[in-house]
Design a protein around this motif. Structure first.
Motif, short mmCIF file in Angstrom:
data_model
loop_
_atom_site.label_atom_id
_atom_site.label_comp_id
_atom_site.label_asym_id
_atom_site.label_seq_id
_atom_site.Cartn_x
_atom_site.Cartn_y
_atom_site.Cartn_z
N LEU A 171 -18.09 -78.27 8.67
CA LEU A 171 -19.19 -78.34 9.63
C LEU A 171 -19.28 -79.78 10.12
O LEU A 171 -19.66 -80.67 9.36
N GLN A 172 -18.90 -79.99 11.36
CA GLN A 172 -19.02 -81.30 11.99
C GLN A 172 -20.40 -81.41 12.60
O GLN A 172 -20.76 -80.59 13.45
N MET A 173 -21.15 -82.40 12.17
CA MET A 173 -22.53 -82.56 12.63
C MET A 173 -22.67 -83.87 13.38
O MET A 173 -22.46 -84.95 12.80
N ASN A 174 -22.98 -83.79 14.64
CA ASN A 174 -23.15 -84.97 15.49
C ASN A 174 -24.59 -85.07 15.97
O ASN A 174 -25.34 -84.09 15.91
N SER A 175 -24.95 -86.24 16.46
CA SER A 175 -26.30 -86.47 16.99
C SER A 175 -27.35 -85.97 16.01
O SER A 175 -28.30 -85.26 16.40
N LEU A 176 -27.21 -86.36 14.78
CA LEU A 176 -28.12 -85.87 13.74
C LEU A 176 -29.54 -86.35 13.95
O LEU A 176 -29.77 -87.47 14.46
N LYS A 177 -30.48 -85.49 13.57
CA LYS A 177 -31.90 -85.76 13.71
C LYS A 177 -32.56 -85.71 12.34
O LYS A 177 -32.06 -85.02 11.44
N GLY A 221 -26.39 -90.38 14.14
CA GLY A 221 -25.09 -90.49 13.50
C GLY A 221 -24.45 -89.14 13.28
O GLY A 221 -24.95 -88.10 13.70
N SER A 222 -23.31 -89.19 12.58
CA SER A 222 -22.51 -87.98 12.34
C SER A 222 -22.13 -87.86 10.88
O SER A 222 -22.00 -88.88 10.17
N LEU A 223 -21.96 -86.63 10.44
CA LEU A 223 -21.44 -86.32 9.13
C LEU A 223 -20.55 -85.09 9.26
O LEU A 223 -20.77 -84.25 10.14
N ARG A 224 -19.59 -84.99 8.35
CA ARG A 224 -18.76 -83.80 8.31
C ARG A 224 -18.80 -83.22 6.92
O ARG A 224 -18.47 -83.90 5.94
N LEU A 225 -19.24 -81.99 6.82
CA LEU A 225 -19.26 -81.28 5.55
C LEU A 225 -18.01 -80.42 5.43
O LEU A 225 -17.53 -79.87 6.41
N MET A 282 -24.69 -60.38 3.36
CA MET A 282 -23.26 -60.09 3.45
C MET A 282 -22.40 -61.17 2.82
O MET A 282 -21.19 -61.03 2.74
N PHE A 283 -23.03 -62.24 2.37
CA PHE A 283 -22.27 -63.33 1.76
C PHE A 283 -22.36 -63.20 0.24
O PHE A 283 -23.43 -63.22 -0.35
N ASP A 284 -21.21 -63.04 -0.37
CA ASP A 284 -21.13 -62.78 -1.81
C ASP A 284 -21.04 -64.05 -2.64
O ASP A 284 -21.38 -64.04 -3.83
N TYR A 285 -20.58 -65.12 -2.06
CA TYR A 285 -20.34 -66.36 -2.80
C TYR A 285 -21.08 -67.52 -2.15
O TYR A 285 -21.12 -67.63 -0.92
N TRP A 286 -21.61 -68.38 -2.99
CA TRP A 286 -22.40 -69.52 -2.52
C TRP A 286 -21.98 -70.77 -3.27
O TRP A 286 -21.72 -70.73 -4.48
N GLY A 287 -21.99 -71.90 -2.55
CA GLY A 287 -21.74 -73.17 -3.20
C GLY A 287 -23.01 -73.73 -3.82
O GLY A 287 -24.09 -73.14 -3.69
N GLN A 288 -22.88 -74.86 -4.47
CA GLN A 288 -24.01 -75.50 -5.14
C GLN A 288 -24.89 -76.29 -4.19
O GLN A 288 -26.02 -76.63 -4.52
N GLY A 289 -24.37 -76.60 -3.03
CA GLY A 289 -25.16 -77.34 -2.05
C GLY A 289 -24.84 -78.82 -2.04
O GLY A 289 -24.45 -79.40 -3.06
N THR A 290 -25.00 -79.42 -0.87
CA THR A 290 -24.82 -80.87 -0.73
C THR A 290 -25.97 -81.40 0.13
O THR A 290 -26.35 -80.80 1.13
N GLN A 291 -26.52 -82.53 -0.30
CA GLN A 291 -27.70 -83.08 0.36
C GLN A 291 -27.30 -83.86 1.61
O GLN A 291 -26.38 -84.70 1.56
N VAL A 292 -28.00 -83.58 2.70
CA VAL A 292 -27.86 -84.36 3.93
C VAL A 292 -29.24 -84.95 4.25
O VAL A 292 -30.23 -84.21 4.35
N THR A 293 -29.29 -86.26 4.37
CA THR A 293 -30.54 -86.94 4.67
C THR A 293 -30.34 -87.77 5.93
O THR A 293 -29.43 -88.60 5.99
N VAL A 294 -31.18 -87.53 6.92
CA VAL A 294 -31.10 -88.26 8.18
C VAL A 294 -32.35 -89.12 8.30
O VAL A 294 -33.47 -88.61 8.35
N SER A 295 -32.17 -90.42 8.34
CA SER A 295 -33.29 -91.34 8.41
C SER A 295 -33.59 -91.68 9.87
O SER A 295 -32.70 -91.75 10.71
N SER A 296 -34.87 -91.90 10.13
CA SER A 296 -35.30 -92.20 11.51
C SER A 296 -35.27 -93.68 11.78
O SER A 296 -35.11 -94.50 10.89
#
Length: 121
Positions: free
Chosen positions: A78-84, A16-20, A107-121
């Protein structure tokens, strides 16, 4: 200080696909997506320069993921296709104050809190 807010994570079946999406509260130049799976070190997934003309992808996602940005809206997606199942991780948006493409986490000064991506088999 620039705040980064990610969205778009979730649970998806393999293939499947997800877009962050990541929205910045202020101007930031070089941007990237990192990820960290349980028990593993954080790794760079994709990076993009301020102009958007230069991009980088780690080998495991090249050809499946696409990073792009909209400077007017201060977003980087970030467009994510053919997720594994091995793509399962917390994904972090990062931004820095240099114009050029960079793959150095320092070199990256700023960071987000993060988002969970779970790919089920």
């Amino acid at each position: 200080q620039v705040q980064l807010v990610e969205s778009g994570g979730g649970v998806v079946q393999a293939g499947g696909s997800l877009r962050l999406s990541c929205t910045a509260s202020g101007r930031a130049y070089a941007k990237a997506w990192f990820r960290q799976a349980p028990g593993k070190e954080r790794e760079l997934v994709a990076a993009i320069s301020w102009s958007g003309t230069s991009t980088y992808y780690t080998d495991s996602v090249r050809g499946r993921f696409t990073v792009f940005r909209n400077n007017a809206e201060r977003t980087v997606d970030l467009q994510m296709n053919s997720l594994k199942p091995e793509d399962t991780a917390v994904y972090y948006c990062a931004a820095g104050q240099i114009l050029a493409l960079t793959t150095d986490p320092r070199m990256f000064d700023y960071w987000g809190q993060g988002t969970q991506v779970t790919v089920s088999s």
